[in-house]
Design a protein around this motif. Structure first.
Motif: not given
Lengths: 990, 990
Positions: A206-208, A210, A260, A478-479, A481-484, B481, B958-959, B961, B965
């Motif tokens: 889920i958190l991708k 790698k 991933t 690289s994969g 992404e930031e989450e809220e 990518e 973010k929301k 994501n 999740m």
């Protein structure tokens, strides 16, 4: 369940906390039918770890090693436990790793506590009314953790009495706990968490995250001259590699391609052992992720460990250090030992940092900081070297440069006095020494060095961008992404308070208040209801703008006030210098003393204000109450940077651009205060003074702030801690004597360490230093060298701090150094224009050049000094400002000279700026334009020719993507084939 | 297989191509056992589509709709076929969509061709020896396509005779085909490809394509004033929305969250119908991905459709347009019609572009271009408006500004003649008109406008960054990518050639040559062999540096030569102007004529050179033979940009900064050639001339290059095409008359369209325009308006071109506009410094200001004109350069005036620059510094306060994501529960 206690239905009333806990833990949860034996909990007041039976945990079948796995997997981790059982990193069963520890204080009570289920209201959400409510929240939270798939192991509450630990905690975390409860009769309780494979793999997907796959490729040696050069280079720097890394590099010409993580492709990944597949840092990250998301009450906002810590339900949550950092040289050393040996040791100061070890241990965010610091320090080497050469050039040409010679031989040039009344006329040759000395920094090479350093700064930034890309690649970021983010507990608390106030006001309106992390609920239209799962995202509930606006207003005013304070401090030092100078004017050589004391005063003021500003910035940011941790950090950094930057540079800016520029001319001086003439640059020139100012402040700041305080403070704190908690020390000493006795467990030891408080102070320190190195480098070519020496120490200092003094931080992921990169870039930009002006205005470079090419009869600098001095008729002094002593060398002075370009008293318009002045002025401005645009052009050009992503890396990434994609397609096809065959097979018998 | 033909074992020898083809297609392939009836292929010379039986394809069970699916799915797509069967977008079966078409010419032969299997050697790899080999490659390729999972449908070879199509093709694609074979007796054959769900879903997963999930949320209306303002704003611009988009916006307050497609989470995605789930553009992308990866021979390098096209095995590969772009208004219109109506129609010029439609139809890369163009055009509106106001301010203040009035009243000021001998003395009042006119552009507001435009440019770039982020979000590009590209066929061919040469040289060494897309093979160490799948990545085989180095050298030299040509052209025009001016000096008002013709000449030269440079750049880039398509594009863009930029701006730069600066002074003129004095700015001043130059070149270039040529060329080409292929037209006409007769199929119609050749020319055109709008905007405030008018047309023009004239391009993905962003940024930077210098040096702003604040007795501009003129004693003329007519107004002239700041002839040093000159000079330089740094500061400030990612978008991402999740975790837990229950269930009976 043979040994499970028979229990009444859990109504929750009048049941001992401990009882209920035991029940809860043993109960099958989350849809799993537990049918495994649960060890009976024995009451005992002994230390938990001394009795193997004294623990209980969810003995979950899930995390038993699969039957097919070799026994070695079961035993192997046991080896990692270190010498003594007490420091073990595993659950009692010896193979489940402790990934996180939660700690909380529990009062030891004689009688079971009555737990009353009274309805919680919003107001109590952040102020639990007592131990009961706290215990209830803990229970709920831990229940939900188990539901989320974690394994728990907990201490016997009240089993150990450790006043000291609690005392310590109250010291560390404010009075939260200590004030509310008596400090005696307390115990510290620990909940240890383990994430089994199932949870890990699920969250990794889920958190991708790698992970390396089995797909590896050989990195071939390149052929040709380039390759040989590269090999030679590698061989040369081989001794500089930390030994762990060097071994690794030698051993592995292979690279595992990362991809991933995905459970249905598990077979493609490099899983030798499921227990060790995920790095400890990844494991702690995943557990933290779960802790962040888990509820502790049915309330909307009752989510996450940070809230619980803020409420004092838990005291701390942290992953464990992996054993002792020093001690017996056991083979193999644990990672913490390795870090301490390879990284934290001063004797390794010439070596590179073991970045991969750091990253594996502390996570990517902290790894990034040290990678950045390392690169910065490395790149300081060439600039120090060039700076040294520039300095040496000054030293060697000191004795044979024309202007200095002319100053030294100018016995017959009488200069106007430096202050009113008391000061005397002086001969130019008196300033011979300082003229020679100022040549050290104010010579032809300075311009070159400024250009060099401006480009160096750009080059550094470009290099960092590349390094960052390399790290992103090497660390598989690289994969990501930031989450809220979740709101900070302080924000939540404020929000709840605000809501209560609001609801008090408008009770009749009956509003539904929900937390800011959820959203206002609205009825969805029926057509969609049937088909889709709808998440309604309405307007997020936030604090009203009014509240924040007020805080922002206060902040701005305060910051402006602080600026004024800084400027006032600078001005005070100036006044000090002026008044002391005029008071001491009659004593010879008083100038040096005055300057020296003034600069020292400046330094002290800066150091004191720095500390004050640190607190002010923190206070203001808390007042603003930002929603998320990132916002908090950004705002804090912004304030800190503004305040500290202005504080550090104000006095230097004054010397560079204001001192001596607004003093008027003899006969028409400008006064700062009645009787105090505006400062004039000393006989050595302004650049000389700037250099002194800069070097003392920079050296002093680094020496005192970075080193003395950073080394001293932790020692002092430790000392204080040991004093205040004499009990512990005594206990420890006793234990140490009695070797058979119980030792501290790992989690106990880690709890007493200082918690990690973010990287901002570390970065800020370096950024301010970067400013010293770039912004005024034209005046002080030794700045990079000073910085280099400091940083070489700094790295090891920080390393020791992280390994030794700090609780292990949660391994955060980060792709870059965030806002700091932009600040660095901003400083680089400022440095170009400041350097341009320092050379054009502060140094004598432009007048010299103009003289040489426009006025000099023979193209040399001969006669420059005479040309650069204007003449003043002493009879034009304003009454009262003429010196008491109207003689020089026994003769009555008629004309004195001063540094400026004005017409002589006998010309048509006396004291008017002459043509030379305008020539020089135009030349100064022209120089600024050329210098600035030249640098900007070169900078952009460097930025253009150095690609952000190294070409080879770029090719490699693309190649890997291709290989991975081909592999996936291939695998698909193979699987497809198998399925087809299977289908055929199935069809066959029909 | 009831009707399948009985055939001998396919030995491959002496079998007719057609026979073998039929066999191959009918044979079960790729592990599937085909047991379905295959329609018998009837020989027929009729048009294929007229006979429903005349086709054959791999009737693959896989792509039959699953039995569970409703029949409507089978029928539904049939509706999309449009009115006539001939334009259908589906396979014969009516439900399999045609995602890609391959076309190739086949000679119609009387006798079966003998296919001889002679071993292919490397040299033939890129030059197939004849039809046999081509056919073999096609066969192999198509076989592998089927193996990859695609469905194929092919025409009957030679069934149709269409000389014209072939003739056309030879015209479109060079002589490749036409030259090798006689043009008569040919047919065009098409292979139509369909990607079934299985392939689509598999590749979507691998390519990480994001698709909408069922998870949707409601986007709530914001509350408060802000929201009301926003609603009002939306209502206001409602009529500007393209109707399709407007409907969509109104209808959907919901947003589906997108997530990377994954087959095992298929149930989470918004799949109403598998046939329409993936957009046509995504489908074509996936098929293209397969075409790129498929082999056509056992050789290493024999991969990919591009190679096959380069070899002439296929003529073209393209996705189909979705029906006719105009015609009967069938409801619902097909996407192409919608695009044509909503986007390509000139009447819609005030409306926004339907970006989502464009993206859905042409893919993200082209969508990005139009989004960029749209934003640029939109933001030109405010700048045009401000520019117009500035211009109007000039118009309204034209009659009452002091300097112009003074010029017009200066009857008694005699000016020195503008050229030697022939020119006369003139009165300053003669230049009254041009002085008034130059006030239009050279007034106080100009500085403000320059600042405004510099900030506008930054603002535009920041806005674009945000827009880009929004598009990335809306178009689900965030996970995309880049992957390694395949080498260009030209590069491959060159490589093969190089290898053959090498192997000829060193035959004995017996090297193994592999392609550049594979890697040198090395034996892997045995320990790894057992455990991992090793891909050996050695040094990639590349062309030796020597070859490319040579080409780069040639390029550089050529580019420098071209620069010289440009400068020479500019110089030639100057010489023309000088000589004609001196020849016509005796005629009054000849100045305007000379200027006019000279600028026109400049324009013509620029237009001609632009065309030449286009070809030169393409030729040079081909010479350099870059490895990949991206490299090729980057290199071409770089060259094109350099050449065209210099070409467009050289003459303007000359007028702005050189004209009139190096002319010396009366009595000491500087000569460009004997007798030809260096040019002086006209009586209106230099800025006035710059304005004329700029406006004519900009307007002319846009009018002629962008519009006349872009509209005219396609029409011309079409006309030519129709002439040369009279046969087709006749045939068509006949068919049109005979309505019952066969019509052209969609693939035939698309084949005759112009292939898409990249976006570079479109971008470049706009970038050059952006330069006009920003770099010299200080001199011509109407430039933005001109650009705006042009762009409004340009958008519709491009739209029509894409919808109407071009073959549908493959839908490429792109996250940004690539290198163009950096070029834009570079232009913005250049514009700041150029504008600063234009105001400081070219305009009269600084002298006026200096006069007003330092010299004017009353603080007004009265007396400025007199002050700005120096006096010359006519007796100081160099012999021979004095005017023939030494009188003015009948009196003999003794002193004449000229524009400069020099001492009068009667002063100590006559004609020396006076103090005012130095004041002005310093002021000019000071202005440049202030202006530049002020803009840089503001620019960075704007960049700082406008976040790259819009705050709301950032929060939303973010929301989302977080929601995704949470949903995934929830789903996991649910599934977990089910599995656990299942396991229990399974255990139960045991």
């Amino acid at each position: 369940m043979p040994e499970k206690k028979k229990k009444p239905e859990p109504t929750g009333n009048h049941v001992s906390v401990e009882m209920e806990m035991a029940d809860m833990v043993g109960k099958p949860l989350g849809g799993q039918v537990g049918s495994h034996p649960l060890p009976v909990r024995k009451k005992s007041s002994e230390s938990m770890t001394s009795d193997p039976d004294l623990y209980y945990s969810v003995e979950d079948l899930r995390s038993e090693p699969p039957p097919g796995e070799p026994v070695s997997n079961r035993i192997r981790p046991m080896l990692g436990q270190g010498k003594h059982e007490a420091g073990a990193l595993f659950f009692k069963d010896g193979y489940r790793r402790i990934d996180y520890v939660l700690a909380y204080p529990v009062p030891r009570r004689k009688h079971p506590v009555k737990v009353e289920h009274k309805p919680e209201d919003d107001s109590s959400a952040f102020h639990p009314e007592g131990e009961d409510q706290k215990a209830r929240r803990r229970r709920e939270f831990e229940k939900n953790l188990i539901e989320a798939g974690l394994d728990l192991e907990r201490d016997d509450e009240g089993a150990r009495t450790k006043k000291c630990v609690t005392a310590l905690l109250s010291q560390l975390h404010g009075s939260q706990i200590a004030s509310r409860e008596p400090t005696k009769d307390h115990g510290m309780c620990f909940v240890r968490l383990h994430a089994p494979w199932k949870v890990l793999s699920q969250y990794a997907e889920i958190l991708k995250i790698k992970m390396p796959t089995k797909k590896i490729y050989e990195i071939k040696e390149r052929a040709g001259i380039k390759a040989k050069a590269y090999a030679l280079w590698r061989k040369t720097i081989r001794p500089l590699q930390p030994s762990a890394q060097a071994k690794q590099v030698d051993k592995e010409p292979y690279k595992h391609i990362s991809y991933t993580f995905s459970r249905d492709k598990e077979h493609m990944f490099l899983i030798e052992n499921r227990d060790t597949f995920f790095l400890p840092s990844t494991r702690s990250l995943i557990v933290h992720e779960i802790l962040k998301r888990t509820r502790y009450s049915q309330k909307d906002y009752a989510i996450g460990i940070t809230n619980l810590i803020a409420q004092g339900v838990y005291t701390a949550a942290y992953p464990l250090h992996e054993g002792e950092f020093e001690g017996d040289t056991n083979i193999p050393p644990n990672p913490r030992q390795m870090l301490f040996d390879e990284w934290g040791s001063y004797s390794k100061f010439v070596k590179f940092q073991p970045l991969n070890l750091i990253r594996n241990y502390f996570g990517e965010k902290i790894g990034m900081y040290f990678a950045w610091l390392g690169l910065y320090t490395k790149l300081l080497i060439p600039s120090s070297f060039v700076g040294l050469i520039v300095f040496l050039y000054g030293v060697f040409t000191m004795d044979d440069n024309v202007p200095s010679d002319e100053v030294c031989e100018a016995y017959n040039i009488t200069m106007c006095p430096l202050c009113d009344r008391e000061c005397k006329y002086w001969r130019l040759s008196d300033s011979c020494k300082s003229a020679r000395f100022s040549h050290l920094f104010d010579n032809e090479v300075t311009v070159f060095f400024s250009i060099f350093m401006s480009l160096w700064a750009t080059w550094f930034l470009e290099n960092w961008k590349r390094k960052q890309m390399e790290l992103n690649y090497a660390w598989d970021l690289s994969g990501f992404e930031e989450e809220e983010e979740q709101p900070r507990p302080e924000y939540e608390a404020r929000l709840v308070k605000h809501r209560i106030e609001q609801s008090d006001k408008t009770k009749t309106e009956k509003k539904v208040y929900v937390s800011s992390i959820l959203y206002t609920v609205s009825l969805s239209k029926s057509i969609f209801k049937d088909h889709f799962e709808i998440v309604e995202l309405g307007e997020e509930v936030k604090l009203p703008k009014k509240q924040t606006l007020f805080a922002v207003g206060v902040s701005s005013v305060t910051i402006l006030t602080m600026f004024t304070v800084t400027l006032a401090a600078v001005f005070a030092v100036i006044m000090y210098r002026l008044s002391v100078a005029s008071a001491l004017a009659i004593y010879p050589n008083s100038g040096q003393i005055v300057s020296g004391t003034a600069v020292t005063l400046n330094l002290i003021v800066i150091l004191i204000l720095d500390e004050i500003y640190g607190s002010v910035a923190a206070f203001l940011t808390q007042l603003e109450c930002p929603r998320t941790e990132t916002e908090y950090e950004d705002k804090l950094i912004f304030k800190l940077f503004l305040l500290k930057f202005v504080n550090s540079y104000a006095s230097i800016f004054y010397v560079a651009f204001f001192k001596g520029r607004f003093m008027g001319r003899p006969g028409q001086y400008i006064y700062a205060a009645p009787g105090l003439r505006m400062e004039e640059c000393g006989p050595g020139g302004c650049l000389y003074e700037l250099c002194i100012q800069l070097s003392i402040i920079m050296a002093g700041k680094q020496l005192i702030q970075n080193n003395v305080m950073e080394i001293g403070m932790p020692k002092l704190k430790k000392f204080l801690r040991e004093c205040t908690c004499f009990g512990l020390c005594k206990e420890r000493a006793e234990r140490a004597e009695d070797k058979a006795g119980p030792r501290d467990t790992r989690w106990e030891e880690d709890l007493v360490l200082e918690p990690f408080s973010g990287l901002s102070p570390e970065y800020l320190e370096m950024i301010i230093q970067f400013g010293f190195v770039t912004i005024f480098v034209a005046s002080f070519p030794l700045a990079p060298l000073l910085a280099l020496v400091n940083n070489v120490l700094e790295i090891r200092l920080d390393a020791r701090k992280f390994v030794q003094e700090l609780r292990r931080p949660m391994a955060e992921r980060a792709k870059d150094i965030g806002i700091w990169y932009n600040i660095l870039k901003g400083i680089t930009k400022i440095s170009v224009i400041v350097n341009a002006f320092v050379i054009a205005i502060t140094s004598n470079f432009i007048p010299r050049t103009v003289y040489q090419y426009m006025y000099s009869p023979d193209g040399s600098l001969h006669g420059f000094i005479d040309w650069s001095l204007s003449t003043f008729n002493v009879s034009d002094f304003e009454p009262g400002s003429e010196p008491r002593d109207n003689r020089s060398l026994g003769e009555v002075v008629q004309f004195c000279r001063y540094r400026d370009f004005r017409d002589a008293p006998w010309e048509a318009e006396p004291y008017k700026y002459n043509l030379a002045y305008w020539h020089i002025f135009a030349a100064r401005l022209g120089f600024v334009i050329c210098f600035q645009n030249f640098i900007i052009f070169l900078r952009d050009f460097i930025g253009y020719i150095i690609p952000d992503v190294p070409k080879e890396l770029d090719e490699q990434i693309k190649k890997e993507n291709k290989i991975m994609m081909d592999a996936l397609i291939h695998e698909e096809n193979v699987r497809q084939g198998e399925v087809d065959v299977d289908m055929e097979m199935e069809k066959e018998p029909l």
